[in-house]
Design a protein around this motif. Structure first.
Motif, short mmCIF file in Angstrom:
data_model
loop_
_atom_site.label_atom_id
_atom_site.label_comp_id
_atom_site.label_asym_id
_atom_site.label_seq_id
_atom_site.Cartn_x
_atom_site.Cartn_y
_atom_site.Cartn_z
N ARG A 81 43.04 32.57 32.84
CA ARG A 81 42.73 31.16 32.99
C ARG A 81 43.47 30.56 34.18
O ARG A 81 42.90 29.80 34.96
N GLU A 82 44.71 30.95 34.36
CA GLU A 82 45.48 30.48 35.51
C GLU A 82 44.84 30.97 36.80
O GLU A 82 44.77 30.25 37.79
N SER A 83 44.36 32.18 36.78
CA SER A 83 43.72 32.73 37.97
C SER A 83 42.45 31.98 38.33
O SER A 83 42.15 31.73 39.50
N LEU A 84 41.65 31.56 37.31
CA LEU A 84 40.42 30.83 37.56
C LEU A 84 40.69 29.44 38.12
O LEU A 84 39.92 28.94 38.94
N LEU A 85 41.77 28.81 37.67
CA LEU A 85 42.11 27.49 38.18
C LEU A 85 42.45 27.56 39.67
O LEU A 85 42.19 26.61 40.40
N ARG A 86 43.02 28.70 40.11
CA ARG A 86 43.37 28.83 41.53
C ARG A 86 42.16 29.20 42.38
O ARG A 86 42.20 29.06 43.60
N HIS A 87 41.06 29.63 41.70
CA HIS A 87 39.85 30.04 42.43
C HIS A 87 38.64 29.41 41.77
O HIS A 87 37.86 30.08 41.08
N PRO A 88 38.40 28.08 41.93
CA PRO A 88 37.24 27.42 41.28
C PRO A 88 35.91 27.91 41.81
O PRO A 88 34.87 27.71 41.19
N ASP A 89 35.89 28.52 42.98
CA ASP A 89 34.64 29.00 43.53
C ASP A 89 34.03 30.14 42.74
O ASP A 89 32.90 30.56 43.01
N LEU A 90 34.80 30.68 41.78
CA LEU A 90 34.25 31.77 40.99
C LEU A 90 33.19 31.29 40.00
O LEU A 90 32.52 32.10 39.37
N GLY A 91 33.10 29.94 39.80
CA GLY A 91 32.10 29.42 38.88
C GLY A 91 32.70 29.13 37.52
O GLY A 91 33.85 29.45 37.23
#
Length: 668
Positions: free
Chosen positions: A607-617
Motif C-alpha cells: 500500500r505504501e508503494s502504491l501511494l508513491r506511484h499513483p500512475d499504477l492505477g
C-alpha cells in the motif's frame, strides 16, 4: 730402592737383609756423614746413599735390586710429570670431518703424551742450567738421555697411558717435531688417520660423486656390487680400484646422505629425521587416537560354489579401536571384515555412547588423531572434535595406538593359542607359532562368531583393568574442555539413514524405520518454513524417539520428535494427553498469528508503494488488496486518502471476534 732428592737410596731393612750387618752399616755412617740421606722417625724409614757404600756392598745391593733401581729411576721421572690442561682443552675441541671429535681414550692418550714431552723438556732445561753452572763436565749426552726416557716409558704408561714411541731415536724426533718453533705443537700427536693424511683411493670430489651415485641407487646395491660398478669407472679414468671393504666403509660414512635413495623417503625420515617427544594427556577426553588392527586371530569360513563348498582357515577380522592415551583406555571399537569409513564411524559411535555409560552424558573429544585413510570422506565425522590432526603419511611413530596393538597381541591374543597367527612378517621366525601344529589342529579354529567373541573379550578385559582409573580422571578435565555432544550432532555424525526422502504432510513427517511406520514433527516454526523440501532422516536404532531431518544440501537440519498419540475417546485419555493437546493448539495459534502478521506487513508495504506511484492505477479495481476489514468496494474511490485510524480497526476486529465460545471441537 727409591730416589730421594735425585739420589738412589736403600732402606735400612734392604741393606741389612743379607748385604751387610747392622754394625757394618753403623760403622760406615760414622766414617761418612753423608751416607745417611734421611733419618728414620715417626714411621718413616731411614735412607742410605747406595753410591757411597764400599764397592762390595754397592755391587751386591744393585745386583739384588736391579729392577727396583730401574723402577725408582722411572718414579723420579714420573714425579716431574704434570698434566697439561691446555693440551686437554685443545683435544676436547678437535673436530674430525666437521662433526665428530676424538674419543675419550684418544683425548687421554694425547694429553698424557703431551705432558710426558713437557716433562722431558723440563728435565733437559734443568740439565742445561746445571751445565752452565758447573761446566762441560756435567754435559748431558742426548743419546743416553733419550735411551733412559724410552726405558722409562713402559713404567710411565702404568700411570699415564700414552701413545709415544719407545724407540729412543723416534722418540727424539717426535719431541723435536712437537717443540718446533719453541712452543708445543699439539697437532703433531694426532694420528694421520683422523686427518685423512694417509693415502686414500677415493679422495677427489669427482670420485666421491661417482661413489655416491652407486651407493644411493634404488636397487640397494651391496658392497661388492658397488665396488664392481665403481671399478668400471676407475678403469676409464685411470683411478685406483677399490675393494668391497672400502665400499662398506664409505656406505657407513655416507649413509645419512644416500639412504633416502636406497630405502625411500619414509624410511629415511624414520631413521634420520628428528622426532618430537610428547607426554600423555593429563586427563581423559583430551585426545583420541584411532586406527585399524587386523587381529592376529584366525577364523574359519565356509564358501559355497558351483563345484561345491570350501572352508578356509586363514581369515582374520579387522578391529578399529579408538584409544584414549590418558591411561591407554579403549574408549570405543568396532569389528568388521576390513577397514572402511563405515567401520570407523561405528567405532566412534561406540566411543561416544561409552562416554555416556562412564560419565552420564555423551561427550566428544577435544582432539582426534587418525591416519590419512579416506580422510576426505571422514573429515566431517572427525569434525566432532575441536581439532583434527591426521598423522603424517608413513610416520607410524606419531600414533600411540600402533604400539598399543602390539601389546594387545602379546598380552591377550597370544593366549588364544588355538588360532593365534603370530607376530608381523618382519618378526623373527623363532617368535612365530608352530604352523605345523596349527595345520594339524585347524579343526580347533573358531568360526566368525567365535573370533568376534574373542575380540570382545580382549577389549572388555582392557576396559575392566583400566576403567576405575579412567573414570577417576574425569575430575581432571578442565571446565572449558568438557564438551558435551548434543543429540543433533550425534545423529548427524552417527545416525543411520533410511535411504529415501520424506516430505512434510498434515499429519507430520511419516517415516518407516526398521519396518515400522512412525510420525515425527517439530514445534519449531522453521520446519513449516521449509515444508517444500524433501528430507533425509537420520536416526539412532537404540532410541527412535528423536530423529534428525537433513536437507539435500545438508545445510538445513531440524530435530524432530515422535508425535504424541491422542486417544479418540475421551474416556481413554491418559495423564499428559491434555498437555500435549494444548501444545498443538498453542503452536497452531502461533502459526496463524505469524501468517496474519506476515500478510499485514506485506499489505502495508504494498500500500505504501502504491501511494508513491499513483500512475499504477487504482489497485482496488483488480481486487488484489483489501483493507483490515476485508473490504474492497468501500475503498475504491478512497485509495488516495489516509488510512483508517488504527484504534478504529482494532475496535472493529475485537467486536468481530466477540461472542465466539469454546466448544468441545477445540479439545481435538
Amino acid at each position: 730402592m727409591e730416589y730421594c732428592d735425585g739420589i738412589l737410596c736403600a732402606t735400612h731393612a734392604e741393606l741389612t737383609d743379607g748385604i751387610m750387618t747392622n754394625a757394618a752399616l753403623m760403622h760406615a755412617c760414622q766414617r761418612d756423614k753423608d751416607l745417611r740421606v734421611r733419618r728414620g722417625c715417626n714411621g718413616v724409614s731411614a735412607l742410605y746413599d747406595i753410591n757411597r757404600l764400599s764397592a762390595e756392598y754397592r755391587t751386591e745391593a744393585k745386583r739384588r735390586h736391579a729392577a727396583t733401581e730401574a723402577q725408582a729411576k722411572a718414579r723420579a721421572f714420573i714425579d716431574i710429570i704434570v698434566i697439561d690442561q691446555r693440551a686437554a682443552t685443545y683435544y676436547e675441541g678437535v673436530s674430525i670431518e666437521g662433526a665428530r671429535g676424538l674419543s675419550d681414550e684418544k683425548r687421554m692418550l694425547y694429553t698424557n703424551s703431551a705432558s710426558i714431552l713437557n716433562a722431558c723438556r723440563v728435565k733437559l732445561m734443568k740439565a742445561e742450567a746445571e751445565q752452565k753452572k758447573v761446566g762441560k763436565s756435567r754435559r748431558v749426552k742426548m743419546s743416553d738421555f733419550w735411551a733412559a726416557v724410552a726405558a722409562h716409558l713402559p713404567r710411565v704408561a702404568d700411570i699415564y697411558p700414552h701413545s709415544l714411541p719407545e724407540n729412543p731415536r723416534v722418540l727424539q724426533r717426535k719431541y723435536q717435531e712437537y717443540f718446533r718453533g719453541g712452543q708445543p705443537n699439539y697437532e703433531v700427536l694426532i694420528s694421520g688417520k683422523f686427518r685423512n693424511k694417509n693415502a686414500a683411493r677415493v679422495a677427489t670430489p669427482e670420485q666421491v660423486a661417482w661413489l655416491t651415485k652407486f651407493l644411493e641407487h634404488h636397487t640397494n646395491l651391496d658392497g661388492q656390487e658397488v665396488a664392481d660398478y665403481y671399478n668400471t669407472v676407475c678403469e676409464a679414468f685411470g683411478w685406483p680400484k677399490v675393494t668391497r671393504r672400502t665400499m662398506l666403509v664409505w656406505l657407513q660414512k655416507l649413509g645419512w646422505l644416500v639412504n633416502a635413495g636406497r630405502h625411500g623417503a619414509k624410511e629415511y625420515m624414520n631413521r634420520y629425521g628428528m622426532q618430537n617427544k610428547r607426554f600423555a594427556p593429563t586427563a581423559p577426553m583430551l585426545f583420541w587416537s584411532l586406527d585399524g588392527w587386523t587381529v592376529e586371530l584366525y577364523y574359519k569360513k565356509r564358501t559355497e560354489g558351483k563345484r561345491g563348498g570350501r572352508t578356509t582357515y586363514c581369515n582374520r577380522m579387522t578391529v578399529v579401536v579408538v584409544l584414549d592415551p590418558f591411561n591407554k583406555y579403549p574408549i570405543g571399537y568396532a569389528t568388521g571384515y576390513q577397514e572402511s569409513p563405515e567401520l570407523i564411524k561405528a567405532a566412534l559411535r561406540d566411543a561416544t555412547n561409552h562416554t555416556a555409560q562412564l560419565f552420564g552424558q555423551r561427550l566428544r573429544p577435544v582432539q582426534i588423531q587418525s591416519d590419512n585413510y579416506q580422510i576426505k570422506i571422514m573429515l566431517p565425522t572427525y569434525g566432532m572434535a575441536e581439532y583434527v590432526t591426521p598423522a603424517q603419511v608413513g610416520n607410524a611413530k606419531a600414533k600411540p595406538i600402533e604400539p598399543y596393538f602390539r601389546r594387545l597381541n602379546h598380552k591377550y591374543a597370544k593366549k588364544c593359542s588355538g588360532n593365534w597367527s603370530g607376530y608381523g612378517i618382519t618378526s623373527r621366525k623363532e617368535s612365530q607359532p608352530n604352523m605345523e601344529w596349527l595345520n594339524a589342529h585347524k579343526g580347533q579354529i573358531p568360526d566368525e562368531a567365535g573370533v568376534r567373541a574373542q575380540i570382545e573379550w580382549i577389549i572388555e578385559s582392557e576396559r575392566a583393568a583400566k576403567r576405575e582409573e579412567y573414570v577417576a580422571g574425569f575430575s581432571r578435565i578442565p571446565a572449558d574442555r568438557l564438551l558435551p555432544m548434543p543429540i543433533e550432532s550425534y545423529l548427524l555424525n552417527f545416525g543411520q539413514e533410511t535411504g529415501y526422502k520424506n516430505t512434510l504432510e498434515g499429519s507430520g513427517l511419516n517415516v518407516r524405520l526398521l519396518g515400522e511406520r512412525r510420525t515425527y514433527d517439530s514445534f519449531d516454526l522453521e520446519f513449516r518454513k521449509y515444508a517444500h523440501l524433501r528430507w533425509s532422516i537420520k536416526y539412532d536404532p537404540d532410541n527412535m524417539q528423536e530423529v534428525l531431518a537433513v536437507s539435500d544440501e545438508g545445510d538445513i537440519r531440524i530435530l524432530l520428535k515422535e508425535k504424541h498419540l491422542q486417544p479418540m475417546a475421551l474416556a481413554d485419555r491418559r495423564p499428559g494427553d491434555a498437555e500435549e493437546l494444548q501444545k498443538v493448539k498453542d503452536f497452531n495459534d502461533e502459526l496463524k498469528r505469524t501468517v496474519i502478521e506476515y500478510d499485514r506487513q506485506a499489505t502495508e508495504i504494498a500500500r505504501e508503494s502504491l501511494l508513491r506511484h499513483p500512475d499504477l492505477g487504482n489497485p482496488y479495481i483488480t481486487g488484489i488488496l483489501t483493507d483490515s476489514r476485508g473490504q474492497n468496494k468501500d475503498r475504491k474511490s478512497q485509495y488516495r486518502l489516509e488510512y483508517t485510524d488504527v484504534t478504529e480497526e482494532t475496535a472493529y476486529e475485537e467486536s468481530a471476534g466477540a461472542g465466539i465460545a469454546e466448544s468441545t471441537r477445540d479439545l481435538y
